[in-house]
Motif scaffolding. Structure first.
Motif, short mmCIF file in Angstrom:
data_model
loop_
_atom_site.label_atom_id
_atom_site.label_comp_id
_atom_site.label_asym_id
_atom_site.label_seq_id
_atom_site.Cartn_x
_atom_site.Cartn_y
_atom_site.Cartn_z
N LEU A 3 0.84 -1.20 0.00
CA LEU A 3 0.00 0.00 0.00
C LEU A 3 0.87 1.25 0.00
O LEU A 3 2.05 1.22 0.35
N TRP A 4 0.24 2.36 -0.39
CA TRP A 4 0.83 3.69 -0.22
C TRP A 4 -0.09 4.44 0.72
O TRP A 4 -1.21 4.79 0.36
N ILE A 5 0.37 4.67 1.95
CA ILE A 5 -0.44 5.36 2.95
C ILE A 5 0.07 6.78 3.10
O ILE A 5 1.21 7.00 3.48
N GLU A 6 -0.79 7.73 2.78
CA GLU A 6 -0.45 9.16 2.92
C GLU A 6 -1.15 9.70 4.16
O GLU A 6 -2.38 9.83 4.18
N LEU A 7 -0.39 10.01 5.17
CA LEU A 7 -0.92 10.53 6.43
C LEU A 7 -0.81 12.04 6.46
O LEU A 7 0.19 12.61 6.02
N GLU A 8 -1.83 12.69 7.01
CA GLU A 8 -1.69 14.11 7.26
C GLU A 8 -0.44 14.34 8.10
O GLU A 8 -0.09 13.53 8.95
N LYS A 9 0.23 15.45 7.87
CA LYS A 9 1.53 15.69 8.51
C LYS A 9 1.49 15.53 10.03
O LYS A 9 2.40 14.96 10.63
N ILE A 10 0.41 15.98 10.65
CA ILE A 10 0.33 15.90 12.11
C ILE A 10 0.29 14.44 12.56
O ILE A 10 0.81 14.09 13.62
N LEU A 11 -0.30 13.56 11.75
CA LEU A 11 -0.33 12.13 12.06
C LEU A 11 1.01 11.48 11.76
O LEU A 11 1.49 10.64 12.52
N PHE A 12 1.61 11.88 10.64
CA PHE A 12 2.90 11.32 10.27
C PHE A 12 3.94 11.58 11.35
O PHE A 12 4.74 10.70 11.69
N ARG A 13 3.93 12.77 11.93
CA ARG A 13 4.92 13.11 12.95
C ARG A 13 4.78 12.23 14.19
O ARG A 13 5.76 11.99 14.90
N GLN A 14 3.58 11.73 14.46
CA GLN A 14 3.39 10.84 15.61
C GLN A 14 4.09 9.50 15.39
O GLN A 14 4.47 8.83 16.35
N LEU A 15 4.22 9.09 14.13
CA LEU A 15 4.91 7.85 13.81
C LEU A 15 6.41 8.06 13.60
O LEU A 15 7.21 7.16 13.86
N ASP A 16 6.79 9.23 13.12
CA ASP A 16 8.19 9.53 12.84
C ASP A 16 8.89 9.90 14.15
O ASP A 16 9.29 11.05 14.37
N VAL A 17 9.03 8.90 15.03
CA VAL A 17 9.49 9.16 16.39
C VAL A 17 10.94 9.64 16.44
O VAL A 17 11.38 10.21 17.46
N PHE A 18 11.71 9.42 15.37
CA PHE A 18 13.10 9.88 15.35
C PHE A 18 13.24 11.23 14.65
O PHE A 18 14.35 11.74 14.52
N GLY A 19 12.13 11.78 14.16
CA GLY A 19 12.19 13.07 13.47
C GLY A 19 12.97 13.04 12.18
O GLY A 19 13.64 14.00 11.82
N THR A 20 12.88 11.92 11.44
CA THR A 20 13.65 11.79 10.21
C THR A 20 13.11 12.64 9.07
O THR A 20 13.83 12.99 8.15
N GLU A 21 11.81 12.95 9.13
CA GLU A 21 11.14 13.70 8.05
C GLU A 21 11.33 13.02 6.70
O GLU A 21 11.45 13.67 5.67
N ALA A 22 11.38 11.70 6.72
CA ALA A 22 11.50 10.88 5.52
C ALA A 22 10.45 9.78 5.59
O ALA A 22 10.01 9.40 6.67
N PRO A 23 10.02 9.26 4.44
CA PRO A 23 9.00 8.20 4.46
C PRO A 23 9.40 7.01 5.31
O PRO A 23 10.59 6.69 5.47
N LEU A 24 8.40 6.32 5.84
CA LEU A 24 8.59 5.14 6.67
C LEU A 24 8.12 3.91 5.91
O LEU A 24 7.43 4.02 4.90
N LEU A 25 8.50 2.74 6.42
CA LEU A 25 8.03 1.48 5.85
C LEU A 25 7.31 0.68 6.92
O LEU A 25 7.76 0.60 8.06
N GLU A 26 6.18 0.09 6.54
CA GLU A 26 5.60 -0.98 7.34
C GLU A 26 6.03 -2.29 6.69
O GLU A 26 5.82 -2.48 5.49
N ILE A 27 6.66 -3.17 7.47
CA ILE A 27 7.15 -4.43 6.91
C ILE A 27 6.61 -5.60 7.73
O ILE A 27 6.29 -5.45 8.91
N SER A 28 6.49 -6.74 7.09
CA SER A 28 6.17 -7.96 7.82
C SER A 28 7.45 -8.49 8.44
O SER A 28 8.53 -8.37 7.86
#
Length: 499
Positions: free
Chosen positions: A308-333
């Motif tokens: 999938l390609w999941i586009e999160l609103e920025k305020i939601l993305f920042r909650q997942l980007d716990v290291f503050g990378t400001e780069a896309p993340l991956l969900e992996i199995s």
């Protein structure tokens, strides 16, 4: 040409001297083109004081450093069309290129409104067709397709490649007019944008008849534009736009920030631009989702058709980007850890037992294990999940490359296991004898090893300036010593016997 002649020409600007200087620079234009370039020169001089269009005022320097410099790339390579002149300023290189190569379609991109007005004045007065202005700052959200981008701007190559993400077509060229000393910049861009851009040309040259040295650096785009990728994902229903914390995709991603969530979902979150890139390169089949934000970088090619390609609103993305990378993340199995029964013996000839409770220590030690060739790793009951985001980031993805097992608690290890414990106060590491089959056993952070294992432990000699080494660091030193011994034995076996 004698210096006196050059000075004479610079004192009497006009179409004929302009053409002569261009000829000396290896550029031959017809009379109509010379008249157009002369008209452009006059407008540049007319508005320069008001708009500060150029700091070069000497006529000869203007012809060499502005007009000839702008036209030469069109003689060195075949320019793609339409061509976006990014950060054109007063119209360079775009306007001289359009005059020299009339069939070229050109877009002059300039953020400053007064300069945009000047550019439009030039286009109107010169009656140039197939060229237009684009006002405003070009960012990755600019998605008008172009086959080429050229720039004399001062920002780095990497910054520009990011900026043109939305508009440069696949196989399009990003053309950089640079000074001679840009090797580090070129190398950095080639490394950072692997899979998106590849270096096609790197031409060092001097403007003929001058001592002005230049570099023409050309990158070819090998990935699709986000708009094209978006169409593919939309057609398959694989792009999900998320704006609420109640969304199931967001709740799942938030859950796998914890070890409990990782175990329950069988998934993990990968953070960090380099780690993300490496995981895709080595384990693309594991990618469940590319996680970005509206207008953010699109997924690269090579992911499975189910990703999938999941586009999160920025305020939601920042909650997942716990290291503050400001780069896309991956969900992996991630695989479930295979249970290990100590009664059946060690799972591999050389095994590492890991009781570390800090996920960053777990990640760091997994990276060392992969680096030095450990066959299997057992995460003991006390140990943090190797797929916790902190562990995955610290391991640089190495957790996915190792045979991982789940073991009992450190106090439940049988006394007859062939272990090499590591503890402060043990025998010096350089006196160790490494058997064919054994397991390294470091202690838990803080408490260290159970008393039963301390008497046979090895230690790393060090000064009294510090009380102890970081647990993962100590393991890395021990693994290095074991690997070094193995390499030395291999070299000894490889040497021919003396006769």
């Amino acid at each position: 040409m004698k210096k006196a002649d050059r000075v004479s020409q610079s004192r009497k600007p006009g179409p004929e001297p302009l053409g002569d200087i261009l000829n000396r620079c290896g550029i031959s234009l017809d009379r109509g083109q010379i008249r157009q370039l002369w008209a452009y020169h006059q407008l540049l001089r007319k508005y320069n004081e008001e708009l500060n269009l150029t700091r070069i005022h000497n006529f000869e320097n203007m012809v060499e450093k502005l007009y000839a410099d702008s036209i030469l790339p069109g003689q060195l390579i075949s320019l793609p069309s339409p061509l976006l002149d990014l950060g054109t300023g007063p119209g360079m290189p775009g306007i001289p290129l359009k005059i020299a190569f009339p069939r070229l379609q050109v877009i002059l991109a300039e953020a400053r409104s007064k300069r945009v007005d000047f550019l439009q004045t030039v286009l109107d007065e010169l009656k140039l067709e197939g060229i237009r202005t684009e006002g405003g700052l070009i960012t990755a959200s600019f998605n008008e397709p172009v086959k080429g981008v050229i720039t004399r701007a001062v920002e780095t190559i990497g910054e520009t490649l990011t900026r043109i993400e939305g508009c440069l077509c696949r196989d399009g060229l990003a053309i950089f007019m640079k000074g001679p000393h840009c090797d580090d910049e070129v190398a950095d861009a080639a490394r950072r944008f692997t899979g998106h851009f590849e270096l096609k040309e790197d031409l060092a040259y001097t403007i003929p008849g001058t001592q002005h040295k230049r570099r023409l650096v050309v990158f070819r785009r090998v990935s699709q534009r986000p708009a094209q990728i978006r169409k593919v994902f939309d057609a398959a229903g694989r792009r999900k736009v998320v704006s609420s914390t109640a969304n199931a995709h967001f709740k799942r991603l938030k859950k796998i920030l914890t070890a409990k969530g990782v175990r329950k979902e069988g998934a993990a979150l990968v953070c960090g631009e380099k780690v993300v890139r490496d995981v895709i390169r080595r384990h693309a089949e594991r990618v469940r989702a590319w996680v970005s934000w509206p207008g953010g970088p699109p997924p690269p090619e090579g992911l499975s058709d189910a990703a999938l390609w999941i586009e999160l609103e920025k305020i939601l993305f920042r909650q997942l980007d716990v290291f503050g990378t400001e780069a896309p993340l991956l969900e992996i199995s991630v695989p479930a850890l295979e249970p290990w029964d100590p009664g059946s013996g060690l799972p591999a000839p050389v095994t590492l037992l890991v009781p570390f409770q800090d996920p960053e220590n777990v990640g760091a030690v997994l990276r060392s294990a992969a680096a030095f060739g450990v066959d299997a790793v057992v995460i003991l009951e006390e140990g943090a999940s190797p797929f916790h985001p902190k562990a995955l980031r610290a391991s640089a993805g190495a957790a996915l490359d190792l045979r991982l097992f789940r073991g009992p608690g450190i106090k439940d290890l049988p006394a007859d296991l062939p272990l090499i414990p590591l503890s402060q106060g043990g025998r010096p590491l350089d006196r160790a004898v490494f058997p064919e089959t054994f397991a390294f056993l470091p202690g838990v952070e803080g408490p260290g090893l159970p008393a039963a294992w301390r008497k046979s432990a090895l230690s790393i000699p060090m000064t009294d300036r510090v009380e102890s080494l970081n647990a993962a660091t100590a393991v890395a030193v021990a693994l290095y010593e074991w690997a070094r011994r193995g390499r030395s034995r291999e070299k000894d076996h490889a040497r021919p016997e003396k006769t």
